[in-house]
Design a protein around this motif. Structure first.
Motif, PDB file in Angstrom:
ATOM      1  N   MET A  37       0.840  -1.188   0.000  1.00 21.87           N
ATOM      2  CA  MET A  37       0.000   0.000   0.000  1.00 21.87           C
ATOM      3  C   MET A  37       0.879   1.243   0.000  1.00 21.87           C
ATOM      4  O   MET A  37       1.864   1.315   0.720  1.00 21.87           O
ATOM      5  CB  MET A  37      -0.901  -0.026   1.229  1.00 21.87           C
ATOM      6  CG  MET A  37      -1.856   1.105   1.259  1.00 21.87           C
ATOM      7  SD  MET A  37      -3.108   0.806   2.522  1.00 21.87           S
ATOM      8  CE  MET A  37      -3.436   2.466   2.972  1.00 21.87           C
ATOM      9  N   LEU A  38       0.521   2.210  -0.817  1.00 21.01           N
ATOM     10  CA  LEU A  38       1.268   3.464  -0.884  1.00 21.01           C
ATOM     11  C   LEU A  38       0.875   4.367   0.278  1.00 21.01           C
ATOM     12  O   LEU A  38      -0.312   4.589   0.512  1.00 21.01           O
ATOM     13  CB  LEU A  38       0.957   4.209  -2.182  1.00 21.01           C
ATOM     14  CG  LEU A  38       1.515   3.653  -3.469  1.00 21.01           C
ATOM     15  CD1 LEU A  38       1.039   4.489  -4.647  1.00 21.01           C
ATOM     16  CD2 LEU A  38       3.022   3.610  -3.438  1.00 21.01           C
ATOM     17  N   GLU A  39       1.870   4.866   0.993  1.00 18.95           N
ATOM     18  CA  GLU A  39       1.612   5.834   2.049  1.00 18.95           C
ATOM     19  C   GLU A  39       2.092   7.193   1.545  1.00 18.95           C
ATOM     20  O   GLU A  39       3.283   7.503   1.600  1.00 18.95           O
ATOM     21  CB  GLU A  39       2.324   5.441   3.345  1.00 18.95           C
ATOM     22  CG  GLU A  39       1.894   6.312   4.493  1.00 18.95           C
ATOM     23  CD  GLU A  39       2.436   5.822   5.825  1.00 18.95           C
ATOM     24  OE1 GLU A  39       2.645   6.688   6.687  1.00 18.95           O
ATOM     25  OE2 GLU A  39       2.666   4.620   5.972  1.00 18.95           O
ATOM     26  N   ILE A  40       1.155   7.965   1.023  1.00 20.27           N
ATOM     27  CA  ILE A  40       1.464   9.260   0.426  1.00 20.27           C
ATOM     28  C   ILE A  40       1.514  10.309   1.528  1.00 20.27           C
ATOM     29  O   ILE A  40       0.572  10.440   2.312  1.00 20.27           O
ATOM     30  CB  ILE A  40       0.419   9.618  -0.643  1.00 20.27           C
ATOM     31  CG1 ILE A  40       0.502   8.594  -1.779  1.00 20.27           C
ATOM     32  CG2 ILE A  40       0.616  11.042  -1.143  1.00 20.27           C
ATOM     33  CD1 ILE A  40      -0.603   8.679  -2.792  1.00 20.27           C
ATOM     34  N   THR A  41       2.639  11.050   1.579  1.00 19.22           N
ATOM     35  CA  THR A  41       2.788  12.071   2.616  1.00 19.22           C
ATOM     36  C   THR A  41       2.471  13.462   2.070  1.00 19.22           C
ATOM     37  O   THR A  41       1.787  14.231   2.728  1.00 19.22           O
ATOM     38  CB  THR A  41       4.203  12.051   3.220  1.00 19.22           C
ATOM     39  OG1 THR A  41       5.162  12.206   2.173  1.00 19.22           O
ATOM     40  CG2 THR A  41       4.457  10.742   3.943  1.00 19.22           C
ATOM     41  N   THR A  42       2.978  13.799   0.901  1.00 16.60           N
ATOM     42  CA  THR A  42       2.677  15.080   0.258  1.00 16.60           C
ATOM     43  C   THR A  42       2.656  14.857  -1.250  1.00 16.60           C
ATOM     44  O   THR A  42       3.180  13.851  -1.749  1.00 16.60           O
ATOM     45  CB  THR A  42       3.720  16.178   0.577  1.00 16.60           C
ATOM     46  OG1 THR A  42       4.995  15.750   0.120  1.00 16.60           O
ATOM     47  CG2 THR A  42       3.779  16.492   2.060  1.00 16.60           C
ATOM     48  N   GLU A  66      10.171  -1.083  -9.833  1.00 19.34           N
ATOM     49  CA  GLU A  66       8.805  -0.900 -10.302  1.00 19.34           C
ATOM     50  C   GLU A  66       7.851  -1.009  -9.116  1.00 19.34           C
ATOM     51  O   GLU A  66       8.123  -1.732  -8.160  1.00 19.34           O
ATOM     52  CB  GLU A  66       8.434  -1.979 -11.327  1.00 19.34           C
ATOM     53  CG  GLU A  66       9.131  -1.825 -12.655  1.00 19.34           C
ATOM     54  CD  GLU A  66       8.687  -0.602 -13.418  1.00 19.34           C
ATOM     55  OE1 GLU A  66       7.473  -0.264 -13.384  1.00 19.34           O
ATOM     56  OE2 GLU A  66       9.548   0.043 -14.045  1.00 19.34           O
ATOM     57  N   LEU A  67       6.750  -0.304  -9.194  1.00 17.72           N
ATOM     58  CA  LEU A  67       5.700  -0.467  -8.209  1.00 17.72           C
ATOM     59  C   LEU A  67       4.986  -1.786  -8.474  1.00 17.72           C
ATOM     60  O   LEU A  67       4.923  -2.250  -9.617  1.00 17.72           O
ATOM     61  CB  LEU A  67       4.694   0.683  -8.309  1.00 17.72           C
ATOM     62  CG  LEU A  67       5.178   2.076  -7.943  1.00 17.72           C
ATOM     63  CD1 LEU A  67       4.088   3.100  -8.226  1.00 17.72           C
ATOM     64  CD2 LEU A  67       5.595   2.141  -6.486  1.00 17.72           C
ATOM     65  N   GLU A  68       4.426  -2.361  -7.440  1.00 15.39           N
ATOM     66  CA  GLU A  68       3.614  -3.564  -7.607  1.00 15.39           C
ATOM     67  C   GLU A  68       2.295  -3.167  -8.264  1.00 15.39           C
ATOM     68  O   GLU A  68       1.881  -2.007  -8.214  1.00 15.39           O
ATOM     69  CB  GLU A  68       3.376  -4.211  -6.245  1.00 15.39           C
ATOM     70  CG  GLU A  68       4.647  -4.749  -5.615  1.00 15.39           C
ATOM     71  CD  GLU A  68       4.417  -5.360  -4.249  1.00 15.39           C
ATOM     72  OE1 GLU A  68       3.250  -5.562  -3.850  1.00 15.39           O
ATOM     73  OE2 GLU A  68       5.427  -5.632  -3.574  1.00 15.39           O
ATOM     74  N   ASP A  69       1.614  -4.129  -8.869  1.00 14.89           N
ATOM     75  CA  ASP A  69       0.370  -3.850  -9.597  1.00 14.89           C
ATOM     76  C   ASP A  69      -0.659  -3.131  -8.725  1.00 14.89           C
ATOM     77  O   ASP A  69      -1.316  -2.195  -9.185  1.00 14.89           O
ATOM     78  CB  ASP A  69      -0.240  -5.147 -10.146  1.00 14.89           C
ATOM     79  CG  ASP A  69       0.591  -5.741 -11.276  1.00 14.89           C
ATOM     80  OD1 ASP A  69       1.430  -5.011 -11.862  1.00 14.89           O
ATOM     81  OD2 ASP A  69       0.412  -6.938 -11.580  1.00 14.89           O
TER      82      ASP A  69
END
Length: 99
Positions: A1-6, A76-79
């Motif tokens: 899971m992506l944890e987006i900060t900004t 690469e990012l995972e799907d």
């Protein structure tokens, strides 16, 4: 899971009218666990180009970049993460038009 900060989003101008639809550039800072293969003490961000077209919206490309050095990372990012990024871009691209 992506944890987006900004993040930031900007409309990409196409002065020659070569591109179909509208393109947006996202710079997305993500936080990673130290155990993650992508982890860097310098920080990581994603540069993504998102396209909005009549036939449907899509992620044109994305790159993982080390924050301090701006070095392009060969990962690469995972799907599932790509899907999360696509949804995130779909929810936020209009913010560039509002500026």
């Amino acid at each position: 899971m992506l944890e987006i900060t900004t993040y930031s989003v900007e409309f990409i101008k196409d002065p020659f009218g070569i591109l179909s639809g509208r393109r947006y550039e996202f710079l997305v800072d993500i936080e990673l666990d130290e155990e993650d293969d992508l982890y860097s003490s310098n920080g990581i961000y994603i540069r993504a180009v998102y396209s909005v077209e009549e036939g449907g919206n899509r992620l044109v490309k994305h790159e993982l970049i080390e924050r301090v050095t701006d070095k392009l990372l060969d990962f690469e990012l995972e799907d599932e993460e790509v899907e999360e990024l696509l949804v995130f871009c779909a929810e936020h691209y209009a913010e560039a038009d509002a500026q």
